[in-house]
Design a protein around this motif. Sequence first.
Motif, PDB file in Angstrom:
ATOM      1  N   LEU A 199       4.050   8.227   7.940  1.00 22.13           N
ATOM      2  CA  LEU A 199       4.058   9.413   7.081  1.00 22.13           C
ATOM      3  C   LEU A 199       4.516   9.063   5.670  1.00 22.13           C
ATOM      4  N   GLY A 200       5.519   8.193   5.566  1.00 22.98           N
ATOM      5  CA  GLY A 200       5.997   7.791   4.247  1.00 22.98           C
ATOM      6  C   GLY A 200       4.942   7.036   3.464  1.00 22.98           C
ATOM      7  N   ILE A 201       4.267   6.072   4.124  1.00 27.23           N
ATOM      8  CA  ILE A 201       3.237   5.302   3.432  1.00 27.23           C
ATOM      9  C   ILE A 201       2.052   6.201   3.067  1.00 27.23           C
ATOM     10  N   GLY A 202       1.697   7.107   3.975  1.00 27.92           N
ATOM     11  CA  GLY A 202       0.618   8.044   3.667  1.00 27.92           C
ATOM     12  C   GLY A 202       0.944   8.916   2.463  1.00 27.92           C
ATOM     13  N   GLY A 203       2.203   9.351   2.364  1.00 30.35           N
ATOM     14  CA  GLY A 203       2.608  10.130   1.201  1.00 30.35           C
ATOM     15  C   GLY A 203       2.553   9.313  -0.072  1.00 30.35           C
ATOM     16  N   LEU A 204       2.952   8.034   0.001  1.00 33.62           N
ATOM     17  CA  LEU A 204       2.870   7.170  -1.185  1.00 33.62           C
ATOM     18  C   LEU A 204       1.425   6.986  -1.635  1.00 33.62           C
ATOM     19  N   LEU A 205       0.516   6.830  -0.671  1.00 37.67           N
ATOM     20  CA  LEU A 205      -0.888   6.635  -1.034  1.00 37.67           C
ATOM     21  C   LEU A 205      -1.497   7.880  -1.665  1.00 37.67           C
ATOM     22  N   LEU A 206      -0.980   9.049  -1.302  1.00 36.74           N
ATOM     23  CA  LEU A 206      -1.475  10.272  -1.939  1.00 36.74           C
ATOM     24  C   LEU A 206      -1.140  10.320  -3.423  1.00 36.74           C
ATOM     25  N   MET A 207      -0.173   9.518  -3.859  1.00 33.42           N
ATOM     26  CA  MET A 207       0.192   9.483  -5.274  1.00 33.42           C
ATOM     27  C   MET A 207      -0.645   8.482  -6.059  1.00 33.42           C
ATOM     28  N   THR A 208      -1.531   7.786  -5.382  1.00 26.35           N
ATOM     29  CA  THR A 208      -2.333   6.742  -6.019  1.00 26.35           C
ATOM     30  C   THR A 208      -3.812   7.126  -5.998  1.00 26.35           C
ATOM     31  N   PRO A 209      -4.641   6.391  -6.729  1.00 28.61           N
ATOM     32  CA  PRO A 209      -6.079   6.718  -6.741  1.00 28.61           C
ATOM     33  C   PRO A 209      -6.862   6.217  -5.528  1.00 28.61           C
ATOM     34  N   VAL A 210      -6.178   5.692  -4.504  1.00 27.55           N
ATOM     35  CA  VAL A 210      -6.897   5.196  -3.330  1.00 27.55           C
ATOM     36  C   VAL A 210      -7.617   6.358  -2.658  1.00 27.55           C
TER      37      VAL A 210
END
Length: 439
Positions: free
Chosen positions: A79-90
């Motif tokens: 969940l933490g990594i998924g939240g971090l990726l939501l902040m990026t253009p991936v």
Amino acid sequence: MATRQIPARAVLLLPAGLALLAGLDAALLLLGLPAPVTTGYIADAHGYLMTLGFVGALIALERAVALGTWWGYLSPAALGIGGLLLMTPVPRTLALGLSFVGIAAMCINYIPLWRRNRDEAVLIQMLGSVLAVVATILLVAGLPIRVLVPWLAGFLILTICGERLELARLALAPRDGDILLTMSVSIALSLMVSLMWPMAGYPLLGAVLIVMTAWLASRDVARKLITTTGSRRFMAACMLAGYAWLAVAGSVWLFGPAFEGTRYDAVIHATFLGFTMSMIMAHATTILPAVLRRPLPYRTFMWVPAVLLHASLLLRVWIGDGLALPWAVTAGGLLNVIALLLFFGTAVTSSVLASRAAARQAEERKAKAARRATARKAEAAGADTARGEVDDAADSTADSAAHGRTTAIDPPPNGDDAAKMAAQSSKITIPTHPTNTTR
């Protein structure tokens, strides 16, 4: 006694904290206010960042700690990594996929917890995580977030209500767990109805939610704690305020779907801020220390962000949304952000100060223990010296006594010896001078 080290699992709080900051940044962007980061993909992920990236990660971490296995931490990590990726253009699908893995892992974590306790509270929380799994699948399938808001709200509502049942078990009747489980299943069924027949499902959801909220508030120990003082009163006030905002959300849904406009804004922030964040404030001083193994004592200043949160929600929901005044919505939203930042800043400061105070107390205890040990050694050395002097004196006394006894028992001289001694004494020769005969 050394202070305990921060556990490695505390690293999993960093993505959750970043998700919170990104979600608040996105809130400023949606309000049309200046924000530190102005990328559009953060604004689009506002709801998911706050729901799963922050609150979901916190819940998953707390459940993993309760489970006590290494694989239990896969849920908060994903969940933490998924939240971090939501902040990026991936690609957003990748971020949502990781969030799905985290929520699914949370559901699996509840299975051994259920086997351990056989408690209705665990089943209620598990049902809440199932709602989040369904919401994530539907979001990946292309359904808009506005349609899935009730599902994400159901995840938070059932999880928090299950935890309230778990924490307040001693104050509840034996059948209250079954009653709350029945209401939770009713919420899940009404969500399914609202997805297929919104005009019937949303009023049903609102009615069940109002009944459930009233039932919980009437049985929660917060009603008694509100008359106390200190941290218990603060917790009770936050919990009762949270129940009130949840009833507001149920009242909005009671009149049908809320997909846009002021009703949509009101139901979202009454649920995710008024209820969820208020409950987090209420339980922060008890749950976070269990996760971090660091003290988080209650501070009187915590009332400031709590009161500010609810006052700003009144400005935003009752005046801004209720009277359709955009300036009140903007001002209330800005104060919402300030209140959350102020509370979590206060919590971090309180924890740091308490940890430093505990470290000082540990050093003082260590110094006192060292001084006591030194004093005991000195006392022991003094006692040994005193015993040595006493022993020496006793030996000297014993020698003197022994010498006296030997002198006293020597035999007196016999008669012959006495005569010889007398004869020797009489044979003393006295020298004479020569006589001068010439004169």
